[in-house]
Write a protein that holds these residues in place. Structure first.
Motif, PDB file in Angstrom:
ATOM      1  N   GLU A 128       6.615  17.401   0.282  1.00  0.00           N
ATOM      2  CA  GLU A 128       5.324  16.732   0.196  1.00  0.00           C
ATOM      3  C   GLU A 128       5.354  15.596  -0.831  1.00  0.00           C
ATOM      4  N   GLN A 129       6.141  15.840  -1.879  1.00  0.00           N
ATOM      5  CA  GLN A 129       6.247  14.877  -2.970  1.00  0.00           C
ATOM      6  C   GLN A 129       6.859  13.548  -2.509  1.00  0.00           C
ATOM      7  N   ASN A 149       0.820  -1.220   0.000  1.00  0.00           N
ATOM      8  CA  ASN A 149       0.000   0.000   0.000  1.00  0.00           C
ATOM      9  C   ASN A 149       0.856   1.273   0.000  1.00  0.00           C
ATOM     10  N   GLN A 150       1.718   1.385   0.989  1.00  0.00           N
ATOM     11  CA  GLN A 150       2.505   2.620   1.149  1.00  0.00           C
ATOM     12  C   GLN A 150       3.433   2.880  -0.038  1.00  0.00           C
ATOM     13  N   THR A 207     -10.923   2.467   0.256  1.00  0.00           N
ATOM     14  CA  THR A 207     -10.479   2.009  -1.059  1.00  0.00           C
ATOM     15  C   THR A 207     -10.081   0.529  -0.995  1.00  0.00           C
ATOM     16  N   ILE A 208      -9.389   0.158   0.090  1.00  0.00           N
ATOM     17  CA  ILE A 208      -8.965  -1.241   0.240  1.00  0.00           C
ATOM     18  C   ILE A 208     -10.190  -2.153   0.383  1.00  0.00           C
ATOM     19  N   ARG A 254      -4.347  13.905  -3.782  1.00  0.00           N
ATOM     20  CA  ARG A 254      -4.788  12.808  -2.921  1.00  0.00           C
ATOM     21  C   ARG A 254      -5.903  11.965  -3.591  1.00  0.00           C
ATOM     22  N   GLU A 256      -5.843   8.041  -5.041  1.00  0.00           N
ATOM     23  CA  GLU A 256      -6.775   6.972  -4.629  1.00  0.00           C
ATOM     24  C   GLU A 256      -7.376   6.295  -5.867  1.00  0.00           C
ATOM     25  N   PHE A 282     -13.129  -1.598  -0.741  1.00  0.00           N
ATOM     26  CA  PHE A 282     -13.789  -1.686  -2.053  1.00  0.00           C
ATOM     27  C   PHE A 282     -13.114  -2.759  -2.906  1.00  0.00           C
ATOM     28  N   LEU A 283     -11.766  -2.714  -2.932  1.00  0.00           N
ATOM     29  CA  LEU A 283     -11.012  -3.661  -3.760  1.00  0.00           C
ATOM     30  C   LEU A 283     -11.235  -5.104  -3.296  1.00  0.00           C
ATOM     31  N   GLU A 292       6.711  12.353   0.660  1.00  0.00           N
ATOM     32  CA  GLU A 292       6.096  11.804   1.878  1.00  0.00           C
ATOM     33  C   GLU A 292       5.561  10.408   1.629  1.00  0.00           C
ATOM     34  N   PHE A 293       5.538   9.594   2.688  1.00  0.00           N
ATOM     35  CA  PHE A 293       4.956   8.267   2.546  1.00  0.00           C
ATOM     36  C   PHE A 293       3.455   8.367   2.743  1.00  0.00           C
ATOM     37  N   LYS A 294       2.739   7.840   1.795  1.00  0.00           N
ATOM     38  CA  LYS A 294       1.278   7.912   1.874  1.00  0.00           C
ATOM     39  C   LYS A 294       0.672   6.519   1.785  1.00  0.00           C
ATOM     40  N   LYS A 295      -0.577   6.450   2.227  1.00  0.00           N
ATOM     41  CA  LYS A 295      -1.327   5.190   2.115  1.00  0.00           C
ATOM     42  C   LYS A 295      -2.735   5.521   1.665  1.00  0.00           C
ATOM     43  N   VAL A 296      -3.338   4.616   0.910  1.00  0.00           N
ATOM     44  CA  VAL A 296      -4.730   4.876   0.524  1.00  0.00           C
ATOM     45  C   VAL A 296      -5.629   4.600   1.726  1.00  0.00           C
ATOM     46  N   CYS A 297      -6.830   5.192   1.686  1.00  0.00           N
ATOM     47  CA  CYS A 297      -7.715   5.052   2.842  1.00  0.00           C
ATOM     48  C   CYS A 297      -8.310   3.634   2.893  1.00  0.00           C
ATOM     49  N   THR A 332       1.202   3.752  -3.198  1.00  0.00           N
ATOM     50  CA  THR A 332       0.516   5.037  -3.007  1.00  0.00           C
ATOM     51  C   THR A 332       1.520   6.197  -3.064  1.00  0.00           C
ATOM     52  N   SER A 333       2.649   6.042  -2.379  1.00  0.00           N
ATOM     53  CA  SER A 333       3.654   7.115  -2.381  1.00  0.00           C
ATOM     54  C   SER A 333       4.190   7.359  -3.788  1.00  0.00           C
ATOM     55  N   ILE A 351      -6.413  -7.550 -10.077  1.00  0.00           N
ATOM     56  CA  ILE A 351      -7.397  -8.584  -9.720  1.00  0.00           C
ATOM     57  C   ILE A 351      -7.908  -9.304 -10.967  1.00  0.00           C
ATOM     58  N   LEU A 395       0.541  14.259  -7.354  1.00  0.00           N
ATOM     59  CA  LEU A 395       0.413  15.275  -6.296  1.00  0.00           C
ATOM     60  C   LEU A 395      -1.029  15.656  -5.983  1.00  0.00           C
TER      61      LEU A 395
END
Lengths: 193, 47
Positions: free
Chosen positions: B10-11, A30-31, B21-22, A44, A48, B24-25, B13-18, A34-35, A59, A42
């Motif tokens: 910001e570019q 995920n991380q 979303t997971i 959010r 997603e 849903f998948l 940064e480590f991000k994760k989807v909410c 997503t990153s 899938i 750029l």
């Protein structure tokens, strides 16, 4: 030491019907994915969307049995997301997205001519009130005003139809407006949209 | 120097989807079935 199941094993389990394996794969990467997407787009919400589209492709490919373990799972997923990022920018180039902000809203500059439901109701009410006020005018003035405003006739046509001179028709129109204003003021009527 | 690089923080940064979303998948995956008939292949969704 924690034992971590290999991606390739999880992929095999998922293809065999173990849905839990997919959850582990998604959470594990995920991380990273997503990153990667966010660093390119750029945004959010777009991140997603692209993440979701990436895994929908993953899938579908796995369920159809079209995945071949030539490389590794993560680089394959990253390649899919990379292609989707390119698609996103291509689509955006063809159809640039415009976002308003607090200082400027595009809809304050462009808009359709149609009134919204509330304004249309107010306009209808004003039209009705005005027709009632016109009924209060003397007949000769009312006749000229109706011909000019509602039938869009010229003063020459009005004079021909009513049998009076153009000047008389002009005078009646003038008095009709003066009298209308008087009625409005006298009754404290507000006619605004 | 620090100031210059801070523009790109910001570019990286480590991000994760909410979780939505997971979820849903995972639901999408559970619902999706691939049906094969002779040479044809169909995608079906079972609720």
């Amino acid at each position: 030491m924690e034992l971590q199941i290999e991606d390739s094993e999880l992929v095999r389990d998922y293809i065999s019907g173990d849905e839990k394996a997919l959850e582990i794969l998604i959470n594990r990467h995920n991380q990273r994915i997503t990153s990667f997407i966010y660093s390119k787009v750029l945004d959010r919400d777009i991140t997603e969307d692209i993440f979701q589209d990436t895994f929908i492709k993953v899938i579908k490919t796995l369920k159809r049995g079209r995945y071949s373990e030539e490389g590794k799972f993560l680089p394959w997923v990253m390649r899919i997301s990379h292609n989707l990022i390119i698609d996103h920018f291509r689509k955006n180039k063809r159809m640039p997205m415009f976002e308003g902000n607090d200082d400027f809203n595009i809809f304050s500059v462009i808009g359709d001519d149609k009134l919204n439901a509330e304004k249309q109701l107010i306009k209808d009410q004003i039209d009705t009130d005005l027709r009632e006020l016109i009924e209060e005018l003397p007949d000769d003035q009312k006749e000229v005003l109706l011909m000019r405003i509602y039938k869009d006739m010229s003063f020459k046509e009005i004079s021909e139809n009513t049998g009076v001179s153009i000047n008389t028709a002009l005078g009646r129109m003038r008095y009709a407006l003066i009298n209308l204003r008087k009625i409005i003021e006298k009754n404290n009527i507000v006619l605004t949209n | 120097m620090e100031k210059i690089y801070s523009n790109y923080q910001e570019q990286t940064e480590f991000k994760k989807v909410c979780p939505k979303t997971i979820n849903f998948l995972l639901s999408f995956s559970k619902a999706l079935y691939d049906v094969k008939y002779k040479d044809l292949e169909f995608e079906t969704f079972l609720n």
